[in-house]
Write an enzyme that holds these catalytic residues in place. Sequence first.
Site, PDB file in Angstrom:
ATOM      1  N   ARG A 131       0.699  -1.138   0.079  1.00 16.93           N
ATOM      2  CA  ARG A 131       0.000   0.054   0.016  1.00 16.93           C
ATOM      3  C   ARG A 131       0.983   1.378  -0.082  1.00 16.93           C
ATOM      4  NH1 ARG A 131      -4.990  -0.369  -1.910  1.00 16.93           N
ATOM      5  NH2 ARG A 131      -6.011  -2.217  -1.034  1.00 16.93           N
ATOM      6  N   CYS A 146      -7.825 -11.236 -13.095  1.00 15.76           N
ATOM      7  CA  CYS A 146      -6.665 -11.581 -12.558  1.00 15.76           C
ATOM      8  C   CYS A 146      -5.621 -11.926 -13.342  1.00 15.76           C
ATOM      9  CB  CYS A 146      -6.833 -12.742 -11.569  1.00 15.76           C
ATOM     10  SG  CYS A 146      -8.197 -12.381 -10.362  1.00 15.76           S
ATOM     11  N   CYS A 193      -5.749 -13.686   0.117  1.00 16.73           N
ATOM     12  CA  CYS A 193      -4.720 -12.808  -0.069  1.00 16.73           C
ATOM     13  C   CYS A 193      -5.321 -11.430  -0.172  1.00 16.73           C
ATOM     14  CB  CYS A 193      -4.098 -13.014  -1.660  1.00 16.73           C
ATOM     15  SG  CYS A 193      -5.332 -12.541  -3.026  1.00 16.73           S
TER      16      CYS A 193
END
Lengths: 137, 377
Positions: free
Chosen positions: B16, B80, B198
Amino acid sequence: MPPPRPIANGLFDTLPEGPRLRAARCGACARLHFPASATCPYCGSDASTPTLVGPEGRLRLFTVVANRPPGYRGPLPYGFGVVELDGVDLQVITRLTQSDLARLRPGLPVTLVIEPLFTDDEGTAVASYAFAPAAAS
Amino acid sequence: MRPVYIAGVGLHPFGRFADRNLTALGVEAVRGALRDAGVARGGFQAAFCGTVYGGVATGHKVLTALGLSGVPIVNVEAGCASGGAALSLAAAQVASGQHDTVLVLGVEKMPRGMIRSSFFEPWREEAGLAATPAYFALRAQRLMLASEVSVHDLAAVSVKNHRHGVANPYAMYRKALSLEDVLASAVVCEPLRILMLCAPNEGAAAVVVSSRPHGTTPVRIAAAVLCSHLAGSVLGEHTPLDGLASEHVATPTEMAARGAYEMASVGPEDLDLAEVQDTDAAREILSAEELGLCPPRGGGRWVRDGGGAMGSRLPVNASGGLLSKGEPLGASALGQIVELTWQLRGQAGPRQVDRARVALAHTVGRGANACVAILTR
């Protein structure tokens, strides 16, 4: 109070004998799909015929959702699973009225219910479909 | 068709980064890849950018920031597998001779929390049918029933990948976990605990694809195959759930793997390591079965025998996988390619797999889409 409205058109009907899901059977490949679509998701034909299915089925897979998913407006926690409908070759993804894992198992007989899930911004109750453990189980 | 090589790779850590925008993440990865490849300005003839949540013209924004626009830039969304899709397009352009050098990048800054996807009709969201982790949970339950996988086995996969991730400076989580840690973590959707899932996050990766071998240990793209689902094989807006609840339809991963093994003229027995989709712990086991890394329905046994661990015959997710790195959708597949390139070059440092010569990368997700790439040296 205004009468409940369905969460979307074309998903289910409530008949005098009980609730049913609005599936469709393809006129070309004969396979069933739900919700009924203008085109068959297996062969692309537009010759599908609406057909009502349910209310009985068996629970194949299940879990419980405890955290609010994006956009969901109903109560928490709620059950979530795959139900295989009796007598037809069709499985549906569905909310389950039962959210106690101890009361859910693979193969559990379940039955379709149409029930209010939330109240919309105009104050109208919104009904959706779910499956509940069958009374005898 | 001519051989296709990876000339250079670059990676922005996955995590992040509140003070860096999407373009900044992409710039770092692209600069790294171009530097690694020794490609100067004007040195590539097209670019493909994988992203899902990046919005309009994401790849253009990254390359504009570097003054590298002017070539065709195509933004690629395949859930994905977006980065894998971008790689397969670039590899095809180079293999066909249309271009000699093509840049591939993947960038993402995912919203926090449960992934919201415009894939679902609004009524499905309102009805509670768009709960992504709940679908993962149903898939996990099916796997547990079919392949003798226990909740301990699921936890063991998470423990393995987190152990691997400790050695990866590009991973978001670099802390080893015990089985007890994983099993005691909060249940998201039974049987999945939070430490078996995840985290959606942020990151970027870039790869320079070229017709010319590069460096002392050139890495070749022996295959990059993208497949979508067959009719009825996955949950769609109108289809039943064969892919979730039964097994008679080939999955996108099985189809992509078959195509990739054939194109590369290798089989699972030839692989030295693999990076596979581990959105959740059960997904890794299912990936292993679908890719032929273990026998069908042999996933539980595979885990209990230490399958996939560093030091085993075929390490899986030596990078720590998505469980350790987090999943920036558009970048995750290229992150695997970067990792495997380092591994094949012998540049993976403390997580180096010995004598790695053949490696497989696998991503699968919404669409459904799956991409399988095989790299060799």
